[in-house]
Write an enzyme that holds these catalytic residues in place. Sequence first.
Site, PDB file in Angstrom:
ATOM      1  CG  ASP A  36      76.996  61.708  58.666  1.00  0.00           C
ATOM      2  OD1 ASP A  36      78.114  63.282  59.062  1.00  0.00           O
ATOM      3  OD2 ASP A  36      76.505  62.182  57.372  1.00  0.00           O
ATOM      4  CG  ASP A  40      77.762  66.398  57.429  1.00  0.00           C
ATOM      5  OD1 ASP A  40      78.210  65.266  57.648  1.00  0.00           O
ATOM      6  OD2 ASP A  40      79.021  68.118  57.666  1.00  0.00           O
ATOM      7  CG  ASP A  44      81.419  63.310  61.260  1.00  0.00           C
ATOM      8  OD1 ASP A  44      81.247  62.191  61.952  1.00  0.00           O
ATOM      9  OD2 ASP A  44      80.714  64.062  60.914  1.00  0.00           O
ATOM     10  CG  ASP A 215      99.349  62.982  48.655  1.00  0.00           C
ATOM     11  OD1 ASP A 215      99.556  61.670  48.236  1.00  0.00           O
ATOM     12  OD2 ASP A 215      99.901  63.712  48.030  1.00  0.00           O
ATOM     13  CD  GLU A 267     100.473  58.140  46.916  1.00  0.00           C
ATOM     14  OE1 GLU A 267      99.761  57.832  46.466  1.00  0.00           O
ATOM     15  OE2 GLU A 267     101.190  59.563  46.959  1.00  0.00           O
TER      16      GLU A 267
HETATM   17  O1  TEU Z   1      98.139  59.875  44.990  1.00  0.00           O
HETATM   18  C1  TEU Z   1      99.091  60.186  44.209  1.00  0.00           C
HETATM   19  C2  TEU Z   1      99.279  58.860  42.940  1.00  0.00           C
HETATM   20  O2  TEU Z   1      99.712  58.791  43.035  1.00  0.00           O
HETATM   21  C3  TEU Z   1      98.205  58.082  42.609  1.00  0.00           C
HETATM   22  O3  TEU Z   1      97.807  57.098  42.982  1.00  0.00           O
HETATM   23  C4  TEU Z   1      96.940  58.883  41.975  1.00  0.00           C
HETATM   24  O4  TEU Z   1      95.574  58.543  42.691  1.00  0.00           O
HETATM   25  C5  TEU Z   1      96.519  58.867  40.424  1.00  0.00           C
HETATM   26  O5  TEU Z   1      97.964  59.268  40.229  1.00  0.00           O
HETATM   27  C6  TEU Z   1      95.361  59.408  40.101  1.00  0.00           C
HETATM   28  O6  TEU Z   1      94.885  59.517  38.958  1.00  0.00           O
HETATM   29  C7  TEU Z   1      98.068  60.506  46.062  1.00  0.00           C
HETATM   30  C8  TEU Z   1      96.712  60.637  46.661  1.00  0.00           C
HETATM   31  O7  TEU Z   1      96.673  59.244  46.905  1.00  0.00           O
HETATM   32  C9  TEU Z   1      96.060  60.826  45.694  1.00  0.00           C
HETATM   33  O8  TEU Z   1      94.388  60.521  46.844  1.00  0.00           O
HETATM   34  C10 TEU Z   1      96.129  62.092  45.537  1.00  0.00           C
HETATM   35  O9  TEU Z   1      94.955  62.693  44.786  1.00  0.00           O
HETATM   36  C11 TEU Z   1      97.216  62.369  44.871  1.00  0.00           C
HETATM   37  O10 TEU Z   1      98.125  61.853  45.744  1.00  0.00           O
HETATM   38  C12 TEU Z   1      97.038  63.895  44.637  1.00  0.00           C
HETATM   39  O11 TEU Z   1      97.652  64.492  46.208  1.00  0.00           O
END
Ligand code: TEU
Length: 567
Positions: A36, A40, A44, A215, A267
């Site tokens: 940070d 705040d 950042d 994601d 992911e």
């Molecule tokens: O993660 C999705 C995910 O599949 C999981 O690991 C999720 O955190 C878990 O099932 C919730 O209990 C991604 C992101 O990395 C995560 O931080 C987000 O919350 C999620 O997608 C939604 O965008």
Amino acid sequence: MTEATNSTAPARINGMRKIWWKEAVAYQIYPRSFMDSDGDGVGDLRGIIGKLDYLAELGVDLIWLSPHYDSPNADNGYDIRDYRKVSEQFGSMADFDALLEGLHARGIRLIVDLVVNHSSDEHAWFAEARQGRDSATRDYYIWRDPAPDGGVPNNWPSFFSGPAWTWDEASGQYYLHLFAQKQPDLNWDNPALRGEVWDLMRFWLDKGVDGFRMDVIPFISKDPTLPALPEGVKPQRHYAEGPKLHDYLREMRREVLSHYDCATVGEGNGLDQEQMRRVVDERREELDMIFQFDVVEFDRDAAGNPRDWTLPEFKEIFARQAASMDGHGWTTVYLANHDCTRPVSRYGDDSPEWRAASTKVLNALLLTQKGTPFLYQGDEFGMTNFPFTEIGQFEDIAVRNAWAAAEANGTADEAAFLARLNRTSRDHSRTPMQWSAAPQGGFTTGTPWLAVNPNHARINAEAALAEVDGPWQFTRDLIALRKAQPALVYGDYEDLAPDHAAIFAYSRAIGGAGIAVVLNFGAEAQVFDLPETLSAPQVLLSSGATLQGQSVSLPGWTALICAWGQA
Ligand code: TEU
């Protein structure tokens, strides 16, 4: 070892296409918790800029930045309100440009998070979609009428408790959200929506970013019939690899990615290792890499609670993963991210006696496996889980919603809930980076958004950097070694003792030479004999283990890496 067949064919090594992102060592920054700069309490971009020399000194050359976009933060930025705007909490577009320039000046590439399975409900598309069934962006989202009994359209659960459906009073339909109510799922079957996604990707690539971490990308294609979740099937398995996933990924490659020198990592929630191959096989032209979930799920039971596990089970994951990169594909190796607990508290031993030593063993594993390693912030010097004592200390929406649901249905048991969360909560990795022994670990001069681990007086980057034989220096040496030894990137993987209960030993070979890695995953001393086929071993790096002839002596929690076959 590089076999160029003709001037236009890509260089190959050990049968694999040679390319920068296979050779990279990546480091994940969770910007809320990194540094940070303005007091705040929230990290950042200027804070990151102030730490670029730290990253360069560690030797990483690829950063994955968790979402830096405008967001109401229902899920800490994984709910995006404006895909082309920097979060005001994190700074400005000028700060982003300066960050990118500062990274590139140091030879470090940057991949940003692409969160397009869902947007925020505060995104302009959703605000408009809500206006009525005829609104221009209505079909950017997934709407359904109530079931005949007036209830939700199907039995799909959200990952953050409760059904995956929320009723929209104004338009008289339900909308789908696999995550929070404030994260409505986007409808990828609509070509105009896909066009919007291609555009926003080009926006960041044109700025010079080097790729994306995507994601929950396996969930983007939904079976339009939205089939019910069968009993006993995990929701993520049911939601993953919908009928058009591969078509959409290929379209993305064709429309956008193929026009840039960039890297992609999806992911892989819900994908098994066989399905992962379909996404990363380079002949299919989809994604470059996947975060496959076995390593962060194998130690949980069906209900998601921690269970006891053995080292052979753990090793099997890495062996299968390496086998999946059979010359036509690639993937990642990781032990943690912002959704996990800390590796040293999970796979190592975070007691004062063994924390530093077991951190070295885990980072040796991460940095000598096949696949591009992703190191999570703070794991380079062994940050640990946080000792949560009250439910109010958790910030994660997953925890807050789960507790509220338990209270609502009368199953709330505070002691049991806390015990479970102390071993599983995502907040363990989200506590602020511990930079020094100063108040708030040197992360902020204000009040941090999530408490700093009280052990920061002992465990922090400044102290770690000052230690000659500590985990930080060892991790830096491991990164340098990976950069110097092509076998650690492209070498074939062979587990030398799959059934051994305490030793994790493997070789990485290109032809008749390579590297051997021997790791002691426990407090008891061990002796391990390298097979004679790994001839004339020579130590390259060790954290207290020794080599005599073919015999490796390993005190508790030590690692030894040697070259063989060079004589
Ligand atoms: O993660 C999705 C995910 O599949 C999981 O690991 C999720 O955190 C878990 O099932 C919730 O209990 C991604 C992101 O990395 C995560 O931080 C987000 O919350 C999620 O997608 C939604 O965008």
